[in-house]
Motif scaffolding. Sequence first.
Motif, PDB file in Angstrom:
ATOM      1  N   THR A 120       0.997  -0.993  -0.005  1.00  0.00           N
ATOM      2  CA  THR A 120       0.183   0.159  -0.086  1.00  0.00           C
ATOM      3  C   THR A 120       0.866   1.184   0.167  1.00  0.00           C
ATOM      4  N   MET A 121       0.682   2.132  -1.095  1.00  0.00           N
ATOM      5  CA  MET A 121       1.551   3.270  -1.053  1.00  0.00           C
ATOM      6  C   MET A 121       0.497   4.493  -0.961  1.00  0.00           C
ATOM      7  N   ILE A 122       0.937   5.356  -0.076  1.00  0.00           N
ATOM      8  CA  ILE A 122       0.203   6.672   0.243  1.00  0.00           C
ATOM      9  C   ILE A 122       0.763   7.745   0.013  1.00  0.00           C
ATOM     10  N   SER A 123       0.103   8.867   0.364  1.00  0.00           N
ATOM     11  CA  SER A 123       1.079   9.974  -0.189  1.00  0.00           C
ATOM     12  C   SER A 123       1.878  10.498   0.700  1.00  0.00           C
ATOM     13  N   SER A 124       2.919  11.237  -0.138  1.00  0.00           N
ATOM     14  CA  SER A 124       4.254  11.621   0.610  1.00  0.00           C
ATOM     15  C   SER A 124       4.124  12.375   1.689  1.00  0.00           C
ATOM     16  N   LEU A 125       2.903  13.192   1.808  1.00  0.00           N
ATOM     17  CA  LEU A 125       2.792  13.873   3.171  1.00  0.00           C
ATOM     18  C   LEU A 125       2.496  12.930   4.279  1.00  0.00           C
ATOM     19  N   GLY A 126       2.380  11.915   4.184  1.00  0.00           N
ATOM     20  CA  GLY A 126       2.369  11.009   5.621  1.00  0.00           C
ATOM     21  C   GLY A 126       0.831  10.360   5.755  1.00  0.00           C
ATOM     22  N   MET A 127       0.994   9.653   7.203  1.00  0.00           N
ATOM     23  CA  MET A 127      -0.294   9.189   7.383  1.00  0.00           C
ATOM     24  C   MET A 127      -0.317   9.132   9.079  1.00  0.00           C
ATOM     25  N   ILE A 128      -1.697   9.356   9.188  1.00  0.00           N
ATOM     26  CA  ILE A 128      -1.911   9.443  11.029  1.00  0.00           C
ATOM     27  C   ILE A 128      -2.582   7.967  11.414  1.00  0.00           C
ATOM     28  N   ILE A 129      -1.624   7.218  12.686  1.00  0.00           N
ATOM     29  CA  ILE A 129      -2.115   6.517  13.062  1.00  0.00           C
ATOM     30  C   ILE A 129      -2.355   6.908  14.718  1.00  0.00           C
ATOM     31  N   GLU A 130      -3.746   6.890  14.848  1.00  0.00           N
ATOM     32  CA  GLU A 130      -4.208   7.472  16.287  1.00  0.00           C
ATOM     33  C   GLU A 130      -3.547   8.741  16.440  1.00  0.00           C
ATOM     34  N   ASP A 131      -2.455   9.065  17.333  1.00  0.00           N
ATOM     35  CA  ASP A 131      -2.220  10.496  17.769  1.00  0.00           C
ATOM     36  C   ASP A 131      -0.794  10.904  17.005  1.00  0.00           C
ATOM     37  N   THR A 132      -0.431  10.038  16.105  1.00  0.00           N
ATOM     38  CA  THR A 132       1.016  10.142  15.500  1.00  0.00           C
ATOM     39  C   THR A 132       1.174  10.193  14.080  1.00  0.00           C
ATOM     40  N   LEU A 133       1.636  11.261  13.619  1.00  0.00           N
ATOM     41  CA  LEU A 133       1.805  11.475  12.052  1.00  0.00           C
ATOM     42  C   LEU A 133       3.198  10.815  11.792  1.00  0.00           C
ATOM     43  N   LEU A 134       3.313   9.837  10.783  1.00  0.00           N
ATOM     44  CA  LEU A 134       4.378   9.184  10.310  1.00  0.00           C
ATOM     45  C   LEU A 134       4.530   9.708   8.829  1.00  0.00           C
ATOM     46  N   THR A 135       5.792  10.449   8.607  1.00  0.00           N
ATOM     47  CA  THR A 135       6.057  11.076   7.208  1.00  0.00           C
ATOM     48  C   THR A 135       7.421  10.867   7.267  1.00  0.00           C
ATOM     49  N   HIS A 136       8.071  10.947   5.894  1.00  0.00           N
ATOM     50  CA  HIS A 136       9.301  10.894   5.654  1.00  0.00           C
ATOM     51  C   HIS A 136      10.322  11.951   6.291  1.00  0.00           C
ATOM     52  N   GLY A 137       9.555  13.173   6.359  1.00  0.00           N
ATOM     53  CA  GLY A 137      10.416  14.371   6.729  1.00  0.00           C
ATOM     54  C   GLY A 137      11.021  15.263   5.793  1.00  0.00           C
ATOM     55  N   HIS A 138      10.836  15.101   4.606  1.00  0.00           N
ATOM     56  CA  HIS A 138      11.083  16.133   3.455  1.00  0.00           C
ATOM     57  C   HIS A 138      10.290  17.152   3.050  1.00  0.00           C
ATOM     58  N   THR A 139       8.958  16.831   3.715  1.00  0.00           N
ATOM     59  CA  THR A 139       7.702  17.718   3.135  1.00  0.00           C
ATOM     60  C   THR A 139       7.374  18.355   4.634  1.00  0.00           C
ATOM     61  N   MET A 140       6.608  19.532   4.376  1.00  0.00           N
ATOM     62  CA  MET A 140       5.856  20.103   5.668  1.00  0.00           C
ATOM     63  C   MET A 140       4.687  19.582   5.907  1.00  0.00           C
ATOM     64  N   PRO A 141       4.196  19.246   7.203  1.00  0.00           N
ATOM     65  CA  PRO A 141       2.864  18.799   7.201  1.00  0.00           C
ATOM     66  C   PRO A 141       2.060  20.009   7.325  1.00  0.00           C
ATOM     67  N   THR A 142       0.713  19.760   6.713  1.00  0.00           N
ATOM     68  CA  THR A 142      -0.133  20.733   6.637  1.00  0.00           C
ATOM     69  C   THR A 142      -0.817  21.072   7.888  1.00  0.00           C
ATOM     70  N   GLN A 143      -1.730  22.252   8.080  1.00  0.00           N
ATOM     71  CA  GLN A 143      -2.497  22.373   9.484  1.00  0.00           C
ATOM     72  C   GLN A 143      -3.560  21.442   9.648  1.00  0.00           C
ATOM     73  N   ASN A 144      -3.842  20.719   8.655  1.00  0.00           N
ATOM     74  CA  ASN A 144      -5.155  19.893   8.852  1.00  0.00           C
ATOM     75  C   ASN A 144      -4.567  18.733   9.475  1.00  0.00           C
ATOM     76  N   LEU A 145      -3.299  18.233   9.946  1.00  0.00           N
ATOM     77  CA  LEU A 145      -2.791  17.362  10.477  1.00  0.00           C
ATOM     78  C   LEU A 145      -2.300  17.639  12.009  1.00  0.00           C
ATOM     79  N   SER A 146      -2.821  18.938  12.419  1.00  0.00           N
ATOM     80  CA  SER A 146      -2.300  19.315  13.559  1.00  0.00           C
ATOM     81  C   SER A 146      -3.005  18.459  15.006  1.00  0.00           C
ATOM     82  N   GLN A 147      -3.685  17.768  14.680  1.00  0.00           N
ATOM     83  CA  GLN A 147      -4.310  16.875  15.748  1.00  0.00           C
ATOM     84  C   GLN A 147      -3.494  16.170  16.435  1.00  0.00           C
ATOM     85  N   VAL A 148      -2.291  15.754  15.955  1.00  0.00           N
ATOM     86  CA  VAL A 148      -1.325  14.875  16.386  1.00  0.00           C
ATOM     87  C   VAL A 148      -0.379  15.330  17.227  1.00  0.00           C
ATOM     88  N   SER A 149      -0.060  14.589  18.344  1.00  0.00           N
ATOM     89  CA  SER A 149       0.563  14.912  19.525  1.00  0.00           C
ATOM     90  C   SER A 149       2.179  14.631  19.278  1.00  0.00           C
TER      91      SER A 149
END
Length: 248
Positions: A120-149
Amino acid sequence: MKTKPILGEAALLLQGEKKHLIITDLHVGFEDKLALNKIFVGKNTTLNEFIEKINSLIDTEKPDSLVLLGDVKSGISSISKSEWSDVPKLLADLASRIDTILVPGNHDANISHLIPNGITMISSLGMIIEDTLLTHGHTMPTQNLSQVSRIVMGHVHPVFFDEDSLLNGQRVWVSIKTQKENIFPSSSGELEIIIIPSFNHYFYATKKKAYKKSISPIIEKIKEISSAKIVTLDGTIIGDESLLSQVI
């Protein structure tokens, strides 16, 4: 969710309702670039090392899924001859063992041509699992992902540099705590950023000037750090925020 670095390995367990095994920065095909500098590493040897090591972690930890957090391949804008053969072989082996998710990194351009069934390949922006954003680190997360801790990322290949230390050149874990507004301007609260060391153990150096690290917009945005921990693969805490410049 709880995070647990696997002792002695550049691999993270993320445990909540399910258990996820996370690794990053394999850079399959990196041998081609080394060969240009007259450094030769056995291609089949390293690919088999990766497959054997990842399968061993799957057998030991029994996760529900495997997340490849970017830079599975080495070439940035093209696909090398070795990547055409090696990346599908690696991914097919993993897909036969476990649900495998790929979050593309900056080296994964055109990797969709190499992905077999079962990945399964997803967007390079990353994915959220519960309270955690998993992302490679070369892109800036958007504000709509701000619920993560928490943000878990790779990309910068953290290595400790101190030529007077026995730990010089070793891959390390980095955990940073900062205010969420540094990354998500409209949000408040504390945010933890965990940087996973490169799974590729050939990515190290003993002299800082000889080691080219990747720049992350996430790290660049952190103006103030509340605290930080730098930890070796064997779990030894070797420094705090005062040593970050020697690592990332």
